[in-house]
Design a protein around this motif. Structure first.
Motif, PDB file in Angstrom:
ATOM      1  N   THR A   6       0.854  -1.181   0.000  1.00 60.14           N
ATOM      2  CA  THR A   6       0.000   0.000   0.000  1.00 60.14           C
ATOM      3  C   THR A   6       0.892   1.233   0.000  1.00 60.14           C
ATOM      4  OG1 THR A   6      -1.793  -1.114   1.181  1.00 60.14           O
ATOM      5  CG2 THR A   6      -1.755   1.286   1.249  1.00 60.14           C
ATOM      6  N   LEU A   7       0.829   1.985  -1.075  1.00 63.39           N
ATOM      7  CA  LEU A   7       1.619   3.198  -1.214  1.00 63.39           C
ATOM      8  C   LEU A   7       1.025   4.310  -0.360  1.00 63.39           C
ATOM      9  CD1 LEU A   7       1.647   2.886  -5.067  1.00 63.39           C
ATOM     10  CD2 LEU A   7       3.734   2.775  -3.697  1.00 63.39           C
ATOM     11  N   ASP A   8       1.823   5.323  -0.143  1.00 64.88           N
ATOM     12  CA  ASP A   8       1.264   6.499   0.521  1.00 64.88           C
ATOM     13  C   ASP A   8       0.285   7.221  -0.402  1.00 64.88           C
ATOM     14  OD1 ASP A   8       2.630   6.356   3.029  1.00 64.88           O
ATOM     15  OD2 ASP A   8       4.445   7.067   2.024  1.00 64.88           O
ATOM     16  N   VAL A   9       0.706   7.433  -1.661  1.00 63.03           N
ATOM     17  CA  VAL A   9      -0.095   8.241  -2.587  1.00 63.03           C
ATOM     18  C   VAL A   9       0.024   7.697  -4.005  1.00 63.03           C
ATOM     19  CG1 VAL A   9      -0.556  10.569  -3.451  1.00 63.03           C
ATOM     20  CG2 VAL A   9       0.443  10.286  -1.185  1.00 63.03           C
ATOM     21  N   LYS A  90     -11.326  -0.024   2.490  1.00 61.29           N
ATOM     22  CA  LYS A  90     -11.255   0.251   3.922  1.00 61.29           C
ATOM     23  C   LYS A  90      -9.955   0.954   4.295  1.00 61.29           C
ATOM     24  CE  LYS A  90     -14.265  -3.504   5.542  1.00 61.29           C
ATOM     25  NZ  LYS A  90     -14.347  -4.727   6.389  1.00 61.29           N
ATOM     26  N   SER A  91      -8.875   0.611   3.577  1.00 61.53           N
ATOM     27  CA  SER A  91      -7.571   1.174   3.928  1.00 61.53           C
ATOM     28  C   SER A  91      -7.135   2.318   3.028  1.00 61.53           C
ATOM     29  CB  SER A  91      -6.504   0.071   3.870  1.00 61.53           C
ATOM     30  OG  SER A  91      -6.445  -0.493   2.568  1.00 61.53           O
ATOM     31  N   GLY A  92      -7.938   2.654   2.044  1.00 58.15           N
ATOM     32  CA  GLY A  92      -7.554   3.728   1.132  1.00 58.15           C
ATOM     33  C   GLY A  92      -8.218   3.603  -0.222  1.00 58.15           C
ATOM     34  N   PHE A  93      -7.400   3.380  -1.265  1.00 59.53           N
ATOM     35  CA  PHE A  93      -7.924   3.384  -2.632  1.00 59.53           C
ATOM     36  C   PHE A  93      -7.185   2.358  -3.493  1.00 59.53           C
ATOM     37  CE2 PHE A  93      -8.330   7.520  -0.710  1.00 59.53           C
ATOM     38  CZ  PHE A  93      -9.674   7.800  -0.897  1.00 59.53           C
ATOM     39  N   ALA A 105      -3.228   2.571  -2.481  1.00 55.37           N
ATOM     40  CA  ALA A 105      -2.623   3.724  -1.810  1.00 55.37           C
ATOM     41  C   ALA A 105      -3.558   4.265  -0.746  1.00 55.37           C
ATOM     42  CB  ALA A 105      -2.290   4.821  -2.811  1.00 55.37           C
ATOM     43  N   ARG A 106      -2.974   4.980   0.201  1.00 53.75           N
ATOM     44  CA  ARG A 106      -3.759   5.586   1.277  1.00 53.75           C
ATOM     45  C   ARG A 106      -4.443   6.869   0.817  1.00 53.75           C
ATOM     46  NH1 ARG A 106       0.628   6.099   5.830  1.00 53.75           N
ATOM     47  NH2 ARG A 106      -1.115   6.996   7.009  1.00 53.75           N
ATOM     48  N   LYS A 107      -3.804   7.592  -0.105  1.00 58.14           N
ATOM     49  CA  LYS A 107      -4.368   8.841  -0.625  1.00 58.14           C
ATOM     50  C   LYS A 107      -4.311   8.812  -2.149  1.00 58.14           C
ATOM     51  CE  LYS A 107      -4.544  10.471   3.632  1.00 58.14           C
ATOM     52  NZ  LYS A 107      -5.842  10.593   4.364  1.00 58.14           N
ATOM     53  N   LEU A 108      -5.185   9.598  -2.759  1.00 65.73           N
ATOM     54  CA  LEU A 108      -5.303   9.596  -4.221  1.00 65.73           C
ATOM     55  C   LEU A 108      -5.358  11.029  -4.736  1.00 65.73           C
ATOM     56  CD1 LEU A 108      -5.774   7.920  -6.817  1.00 65.73           C
ATOM     57  CD2 LEU A 108      -8.214   7.924  -6.267  1.00 65.73           C
ATOM     58  N   ASP A 257     -10.128  24.954  -0.484  1.00 70.11           N
ATOM     59  CA  ASP A 257      -8.895  25.738  -0.557  1.00 70.11           C
ATOM     60  C   ASP A 257      -7.641  24.891  -0.380  1.00 70.11           C
ATOM     61  OD1 ASP A 257     -10.377  28.008  -0.967  1.00 70.11           O
ATOM     62  OD2 ASP A 257     -10.303  28.678   1.127  1.00 70.11           O
ATOM     63  N   LEU A 258      -7.808  23.655   0.079  1.00 69.08           N
ATOM     64  CA  LEU A 258      -6.678  22.747   0.276  1.00 69.08           C
ATOM     65  C   LEU A 258      -6.627  21.664  -0.799  1.00 69.08           C
ATOM     66  CD1 LEU A 258      -6.819  22.354   4.166  1.00 69.08           C
ATOM     67  CD2 LEU A 258      -5.384  23.892   2.809  1.00 69.08           C
ATOM     68  N   GLN A 259      -7.357  21.868  -1.888  1.00 63.86           N
ATOM     69  CA  GLN A 259      -7.385  20.952  -3.042  1.00 63.86           C
ATOM     70  C   GLN A 259      -8.052  19.609  -2.724  1.00 63.86           C
ATOM     71  OE1 GLN A 259      -6.058  23.968  -4.996  1.00 63.86           O
ATOM     72  NE2 GLN A 259      -6.384  22.077  -6.142  1.00 63.86           N
ATOM     73  N   GLU A 260      -8.815  19.558  -1.635  1.00 63.71           N
ATOM     74  CA  GLU A 260      -9.530  18.338  -1.277  1.00 63.71           C
ATOM     75  C   GLU A 260     -10.845  18.266  -2.063  1.00 63.71           C
ATOM     76  OE1 GLU A 260      -8.327  17.909   3.410  1.00 63.71           O
ATOM     77  OE2 GLU A 260      -9.703  19.517   2.833  1.00 63.71           O
ATOM     78  N   THR A 261     -11.142  17.122  -2.640  1.00 59.42           N
ATOM     79  CA  THR A 261     -12.409  16.926  -3.331  1.00 59.42           C
ATOM     80  C   THR A 261     -13.500  16.637  -2.303  1.00 59.42           C
ATOM     81  OG1 THR A 261     -12.272  14.522  -3.612  1.00 59.42           O
ATOM     82  CG2 THR A 261     -11.090  15.888  -5.222  1.00 59.42           C
ATOM     83  N   THR A 262     -14.678  16.317  -2.783  1.00 63.52           N
ATOM     84  CA  THR A 262     -15.787  15.991  -1.880  1.00 63.52           C
ATOM     85  C   THR A 262     -15.710  14.555  -1.373  1.00 63.52           C
ATOM     86  OG1 THR A 262     -17.130  15.509  -3.850  1.00 63.52           O
ATOM     87  CG2 THR A 262     -17.356  17.701  -2.872  1.00 63.52           C
ATOM     88  N   ILE A 263     -14.690  13.803  -1.797  1.00 64.83           N
ATOM     89  CA  ILE A 263     -14.451  12.452  -1.287  1.00 64.83           C
ATOM     90  C   ILE A 263     -13.229  12.500  -0.377  1.00 64.83           C
ATOM     91  CG2 ILE A 263     -13.920  10.054  -1.892  1.00 64.83           C
ATOM     92  CD1 ILE A 263     -16.684  10.922  -2.777  1.00 64.83           C
ATOM     93  N   GLY A 264     -13.371  12.092   0.854  1.00 64.43           N
ATOM     94  CA  GLY A 264     -12.263  12.122   1.787  1.00 64.43           C
ATOM     95  C   GLY A 264     -11.066  11.316   1.291  1.00 64.43           C
ATOM     96  N   GLY A 265      -9.872  11.909   1.382  1.00 64.32           N
ATOM     97  CA  GLY A 265      -8.658  11.224   0.943  1.00 64.32           C
ATOM     98  C   GLY A 265      -8.348  11.369  -0.527  1.00 64.32           C
ATOM     99  N   VAL A 266      -9.241  12.046  -1.265  1.00 65.62           N
ATOM    100  CA  VAL A 266      -9.047  12.246  -2.704  1.00 65.62           C
ATOM    101  C   VAL A 266      -8.848  13.738  -2.964  1.00 65.62           C
ATOM    102  CG1 VAL A 266     -10.017  11.939  -5.015  1.00 65.62           C
ATOM    103  CG2 VAL A 266     -10.496  10.256  -3.229  1.00 65.62           C
ATOM    104  N   TYR A 267      -7.827  14.055  -3.747  1.00 65.06           N
ATOM    105  CA  TYR A 267      -7.443  15.437  -4.029  1.00 65.06           C
ATOM    106  C   TYR A 267      -7.402  15.645  -5.545  1.00 65.06           C
ATOM    107  CZ  TYR A 267      -5.958  15.107   0.833  1.00 65.06           C
ATOM    108  OH  TYR A 267      -5.934  14.906   2.184  1.00 65.06           O
TER     109      TYR A 267
END
Length: 302
Positions: A6-9, A90-93, A105-108, A257-267
């Motif tokens: 599982t990658l970080d990103v 459950k652990s990310g994407f 990955a944990r973040k996308l 303003d932090l480039q976060e989408t409406t899905i948590g963990g997705v930017y």
């Protein structure tokens, strides 16, 4: 790279925004995979401008130099491929590519850009990014003092006319239909001696992307040398929408303003989520995205 780890990103899109995000993350020793299909929207543009220290470089030079610098960070890897689907776990994407490779990955991050929808006008696509352009800040200085047309109508055409009028005294708005200006706008255009042509365009005659003439459907032609076009667009990747990311009314990925989408963990960063379409903006939003994700990963681990 171990495909089961599982990658970080995972960053989908390896142009300016994606590479900028990857550099910020790589410098913090985050394990990052960039997946890129190699279809940057500005690949036909001969030169990039209005980006300090790199003014006049070709898009290929910019991206090649950026990629070589980013990949010097050992925790950042680059995959030439097309991401075709994504799923929240459950652990990310999980991201799956066209060749059925699966990565976790944990973040996308989506740095996927947008795709311009070309009009059905012969010669238009061949001139796009060369002598038919979208932005006076990116291209206007090089096209200054030329006989110039604006392919748009209504508010968008009026806005462009005000900007381009400072760059040439030979400006015409080409509405390809009945002009949609109110009385105040018409008075302003008339005062600035900006002609309006409502006849539809049939063809753009060119040599290697440089306009020679614009041919109209009534048989007339005019020797424009530059055109600004306000084109509709769609998201270059369908994955954000399929995963539930909301879009704004114009069609950009909705971010805060932090480039976060409406899905948590997705930017999202770059042209897919910013109205200001430029290399400088892409680099900035990518850099911000990388920093925000590193902060989030730190908060989860520390």
């Amino acid at each position: 790279m171990n495909k089961h780890e599982t990658l970080d990103v995972i960053i989908i899109g390896g142009s300016y925004a994606g590479l900028s995000a990857a550099m910020a993350l790589g410098r913090s020793l985050r394990n990052v995979l960039i997946i890129d299909s190699g279809l940057a929207c500005n690949r036909q543009t001969p030169y990039s401008h209005n980006f300090i220290t790199q003014d006049g470089a070709t898009p290929g030079e910019l991206s090649s130099r950026a990629k070589s610098q980013v990949l010097k960070y050992p925790t950042v890897k680059f995959l030439n491929g097309l991401a075709v689907s994504g799923m929240k776990t459950k652990s990310g994407f999980t991201i799956t590519t066209q060749t059925a490779e699966v990565f976790h990955a944990r973040k996308l991050v989506f740095a996927t850009g947008i795709k311009d929808i070309m009009p059905d006008i012969k010669g238009f696509a061949e001139c796009w990014g060369i002598s038919v352009v979208h932005c006076p800040y990116c291209h206007g200085y090089e096209l200054r003092n030329q006989k110039t047309g604006i392919m748009a109508n209504g508010e968008r055409a009026f806005h462009l006319a005000g900007l381009v009028n400072n760059l040439t005294d030979n400006l015409t708005i080409l509405t390809s239909g009945k002009a949609g200006f109110d009385a105040t706008q018409m008075a302003t255009l008339d005062r600035n001696k900006i002609e309006i042509v409502e006849t539809e365009i049939d063809e753009i005659a060119h040599q290697n992307g440089q306009i020679q003439n614009v041919l109209f459907k009534d048989g007339r032609q005019s020797d424009f040398r530059a055109l600004y076009a306000a084109l509709p667009f769609k998201q270059h990747s369908d994955i954000p929408l399929s995963m539930g990311c909301e879009l704004t009314e114009p069609g950009y990925i909705k971010v805060n303003d932090l480039q976060e989408t409406t899905i948590g963990g997705v930017y999202a960063c770059g042209d897919n989520s910013a109205m200001m379409r430029s290399v400088a903006t892409a680099v900035y939003t990518g850099n911000l995205t990388g920093a925000v994700i590193n902060r989030e990963l730190t908060a989860e681990q520390f």
